[in-house]
Design an enzyme around this catalytic site. Structure first.
Site, PDB file in Angstrom:
ATOM      1  CB  SER A 161      -1.082  -0.013   1.252  1.00 54.01           C
ATOM      2  OG  SER A 161      -2.012   0.989   1.007  1.00 54.01           O
ATOM      3  CG  ASP A 415      -5.990  -3.270  -3.645  1.00 53.16           C
ATOM      4  OD1 ASP A 415      -6.697  -2.531  -2.961  1.00 53.16           O
ATOM      5  OD2 ASP A 415      -4.701  -3.045  -3.970  1.00 53.16           O
ATOM      6  CG  HIS A 440      -4.556  -3.314   0.084  1.00 50.78           C
ATOM      7  ND1 HIS A 440      -4.384  -2.654  -0.983  1.00 50.78           N
ATOM      8  CD2 HIS A 440      -4.155  -2.698   1.233  1.00 50.78           C
ATOM      9  CE1 HIS A 440      -3.825  -1.420  -0.812  1.00 50.78           C
ATOM     10  NE2 HIS A 440      -3.627  -1.577   0.583  1.00 50.78           N
TER      11      HIS A 440
END
Length: 482
Positions: A161, A415, A440
């Site tokens: 991320s 995601d 994710h």
């Protein structure tokens, strides 16, 4: 934004796969380093330092043969949270003889340059930037190398991320320190002000739409009926308070808008972490389908929406008798969520400075209520809150990936962040891997018996790239020393 794809490559990992647990229990040692408050302006703070926290584990390290350092570029939270969610590094460490090192991001967790209160005040908060954080990581690694006699050990960065963005930027900005990076679910194109940022809530909606037929229409009807109840004044507010089991009664438009944000936040996180197995923050595998099942099986539309929202918060905060939406959700400069507590303050500031984030929901391309947050609204909020606003003129860096090397960008097609990332190979050493059926940064997590075949393949490809980077770095260091 706040958080973490059968071929020839399968055998690269199979010798060191752990049990089916995805939240591993590998112990760590906690360390602190005296880190410069400001790496770029010594006139203001001189040599003033703060204690940056790091986690380290050397049980697999082959020091004799210059085993690599696997370094996690800490992101927006306490570093131990990322230790638990980054099992890939521990799955690979025995094979490579790697030293594991996790660096905590300044202004998060316990790495607070000016203490727990002063750090978040102006002007001290101004030293929270990506550039400062990357310099922290470079200094930390060089210091650890000296302490452990590891000057010849290659360094491979990992991150998911925002941490994935940092892993990529770390290789770009400090190639002499970082030999390669695994940048998982890293939406680096968000830093380009010309890039279309409006994909996020559209893709959250798509996840729910494709999971169970009829789920999204019922969610949209629930929001419509909530708006209708709002027109009934106190009676409607009382009914909504009861529907959602709120600890404090809704008192007006502002409280109702906050409730809508709280609901949207639950669905956003459920989509991001739609893993095929339960985690320590969501109680079931395939939580999007699980939530849709609750939506569709409820007696009425609003009850279904309330039940689905409660799944996330009950798992995050533990079983709750009622929901305190003011504590469980913080409205901020990032419509996708800032988290809670001091970490939310730090991310809110970054969303007002060097991170360009998606706009709000619109109820046209997504299933959520109209909760706008365009550039104008964000600038007004940021100026009022922090006395600053996002500056794309200097935030837009590292976009021409032809100028770098040795980076893997991985994304999962489930995601909602993936369209902000690198989806095509740039060169032979800047690769893009897609995890079909992956949420994710699923690839960054540890092996699990319920992993889709696609993530096993991607992890194998990543291992192969790491092997190439490590061998090349060792060969280069050997030629220099001789």
């Amino acid at each position: 934004m706040s958080y973490l794809v059968f071929s020839v490559f399968v055998c690269l990992l199979c010798a060191h796969l752990p049990t089916t647990k995805s939240e591993h229990s590998v112990p760590y040692k906690v360390g602190y380093i005296d880190q410069y408050v400001d790496h770029f302006n010594f006139a203001r703070f001189g040599n003033q330092t703060f204690k940056e926290r790091y986690l380290i584990q050397d049980k697999w390290w082959d020091k004799k043969n210059n085993g690599p350092i696997f370094f996690y570029t800490g992101n927006e939270g306490p570093i131990e949270a990322f230790w638990k969610a980054s099992g890939l590094m521990f799955d690979l460490a025995p094979r490579f003889g790697a030293l594991i090192l996790f660096g905590e991001h300044r202004y998060y967790g316990k790495s607070l340059p000016f203490g727990p209160s002063k750090s978040f005040q102006r002007p001290y908060i101004g030293l929270l930037t990506m550039r400062q954080a990357l310099a922290d990581f470079a200094y930390l690694i060089n210091s650890i190398k000296k302490q452990h006699g590891a000057e010849k050990s290659p360094v491979i960065a990992f991150g998911g991320s925002y941490g994935g963005m940092l892993a990529a930027y770390f290789r770009m900005k400090h190639p002499s320190v970082c030999d390669g990076s695994i940048a998982a679910s890293a939406p680096i194109y968000l830093l380009n002000p010309k890039f279309d940022h409006s994909f996020f809530f559209t893709d959250v909606t798509k996840d729910f739409s494709e999971s169970v037929s009829g789920c999204v229409p019922r969610i949209k009807r629930a929001f419509t009926k909530m708006d209708q109840l709002m027109t009934e004044g106190k009676k409607g507010l009382a009914m909504l308070t009861k529907y959602f089991q709120l600890c404090q009664p809704l008192t007006g438009k502002a409280a109702y808008t906050h409730l809508l944000g709280w609901i949207r936040n639950a669905f956003t996180n459920t989509a991001m972490f739609d893993y095929p197995y339960a985690t320590n923050f969501l109680p079931v595998g395939n939580p999007v389908k699980f939530s849709c099942d609750h939506v569709l099986s409820a007696a009425d539309d609003i009850s279904g929406l309330a039940a689905a929202s409660g799944i996330y918060y009950n798992a995050t905060f533990g079983p709750l008798k009622c929901f305190d939406i003011s504590k469980e959700y913080v409205s901020c400069a990032d419509p996708t969520g800032c988290g809670i507590g001091p970490n939310a303050w730090a991310w809110d500031y970054q969303a007002c400075t060097d991170i360009l984030l998606p706009p709000g929901s619109n109820n046209v391309t997504d299933m959520f209520p109209i909760l706008p947050f365009n550039d104008t609204l964000r600038n007004e909020y940021c100026m009022k809150t922090w006395g600053t606003k996002p500056n794309p003129d200097w935030a837009y860096w590292g976009q021409d990936l032809r100028t770098t090397s040795n980076i893997v960008f991985s994304n999962g097609d489930l995601d909602p962040w993936h369209r902000g990332g690198v989806l095509k190979d740039v060169s032979k050493s800047v690769r893009a891997f897609m995890v079909i059926g992956g949420a994710h940064h699923l690839d960054l997590r540890g092996h699990n018996s319920k992993d889709p075949v696609s993530v096993i393949k991607v992890r194998g490809q990543e291992a192969k790239m790491i092997e190439e980077w490590v061998m090349k770095a060792k060969k280069s260091r050997q030629s220099i020393s001789t």
